[in-house]
Scaffold this active site. Structure first.
Site, PDB file in Angstrom:
ATOM      1  N   ASP A  38      38.325 -57.103  53.856  1.00 48.45           N
ATOM      2  CA  ASP A  38      37.957 -56.308  55.170  1.00 48.45           C
ATOM      3  C   ASP A  38      37.358 -55.211  54.847  1.00 48.45           C
ATOM      4  OD1 ASP A  38      39.737 -56.383  57.959  1.00 48.45           O
ATOM      5  OD2 ASP A  38      38.414 -54.744  57.713  1.00 48.45           O
ATOM      6  N   VAL A  65      31.452 -58.019  55.510  1.00 44.62           N
ATOM      7  CA  VAL A  65      31.117 -59.592  55.555  1.00 44.62           C
ATOM      8  C   VAL A  65      29.558 -59.706  55.962  1.00 44.62           C
ATOM      9  CG1 VAL A  65      33.629 -59.998  55.957  1.00 44.62           C
ATOM     10  CG2 VAL A  65      31.969 -59.695  57.993  1.00 44.62           C
ATOM     11  N   TYR A 156      28.825 -62.763  71.491  1.00 38.44           N
ATOM     12  CA  TYR A 156      29.986 -63.344  71.137  1.00 38.44           C
ATOM     13  C   TYR A 156      30.172 -64.668  71.240  1.00 38.44           C
ATOM     14  CZ  TYR A 156      35.344 -63.823  70.535  1.00 38.44           C
ATOM     15  OH  TYR A 156      36.437 -64.263  70.042  1.00 38.44           O
ATOM     16  N   LYS A 160      30.332 -67.601  68.410  1.00 40.71           N
ATOM     17  CA  LYS A 160      31.461 -68.541  68.215  1.00 40.71           C
ATOM     18  C   LYS A 160      30.915 -69.942  68.419  1.00 40.71           C
ATOM     19  CE  LYS A 160      34.702 -65.823  67.251  1.00 40.71           C
ATOM     20  NZ  LYS A 160      35.325 -65.607  66.055  1.00 40.71           N
TER      21      LYS A 160
END
Length: 267
Positions: A38, A65, A156, A160
């Site tokens: 993280d 990330v 988003y 996904k």
């Protein structure tokens, strides 16, 4: 608790908070040695402390990330003797609802970088170590907003949707290496959503009211156990699937975000 993951090591991205935190704690409780990845070091080390105080084993790696070099370093740190048994990709930037014509490049790029691109890069960086396991499991996180084309969630949902497709492709390619690849599609009440309840940004309540069970799942007791199942030998013949842990949200309801603040405002 049954130690289904004893002597296995796992890497959880976005493991410092939210769903990732719940997953990290559950995997550790079931016996896994967990590496939490993280950007939030304070929250990450706090999670490690909680796991260790409960008798589990965990380590924290600070990483962005969205950066390949950070991803490769984290994947290498999580491998034990060149082996990684479980990879959970939970990290994802969430852009607030916005009409498609007003979505900013920043929201789109952050959603892509922290979602499908990060998931792809972690899978690629961890491939050799996952292959060395002989019975590895990759669990990605997708969303009903992508599968149903939910309005006003373009960055988003697109992110996904890409992860959903990537999961299927990897499951096809990697089965011969003893690597199972699945996804979880959740609808949960996280700490972030709890803080927004009752405010003008309370999309959680609107979503929950449209769902069959009228609530979101508890991350610790309802989402994390599903991930642990997919990581374990109990799911040894499960790959390429999406496990919906959403109280029927994806298949049975429709959410209207059109009244959310800022949806039709530029900026």
């Amino acid at each position: 608790m049954v130690s289904r993951l004893q002597n296995r090591n796992a890497l959880v991205t976005g493991g410092a908070q939210g769903l990732g935190r719940a997953v990290a704690r559950r995997l550790a409780a079931e016996g896994a040695q967990v590496t939490i990845v993280d950007l939030n070091e304070e929250k990450g080390r706090e999670c490690v402390g909680l796991i260790e105080s409960a008798g589990g084993s965990a380590a924290f790696v600070r990483a962005n990330v969205a950066k390949r070099e950070d991803i490769e370093a984290a994947a290498a740190a999580a491998a034990v003797d060149g082996r990684l048994d479980v990879l959970v990709n939970a990290a994802q930037y969430f852009a607030m609802p916005k009409a498609l014509e007003l979505v900013s490049d920043k929201d789109w790029e952050l959603s892509e970088a922290t979602g499908p691109k990060a998931t792809f890069r972690f899978m690629q960086a961890a491939f050799t170590a996952l292959k060395a396991s002989g019975k590895a499991s990759v669990i990605n996180f997708v969303s009903g907003s992508a599968l149903g084309g939910m309005a006003y969630t373009a960055p988003y949902s697109a992110a996904k949707g890409a992860i959903h497709s990537l999961t299927k492709v990897a499951a096809n390619e990697w089965a011969r290496h003893g690597i199972r690849v699945n996804a979880v599609c959740p609808f949960a009440l996280t700490d972030v959503q709890r803080k927004m309840i009752g405010t003008e940004w309370d999309n959680y309540t609107r979503t929950a009211e449209a769902s069959p069970m009228k609530r979101g799942a508890d991350p610790d007791t309802e989402i994390a156990p599903a991930v642990a199942f997919l990581a374990s030998d109990d799911a040894a013949f499960v790959t390429g699937t999406v496990l919906h842990v959403d109280g029927g949200m994806t298949e049975l309801s429709t959410v209207d975000y059109s009244q959310s603040p800022g949806v039709f405002s530029a900026g």
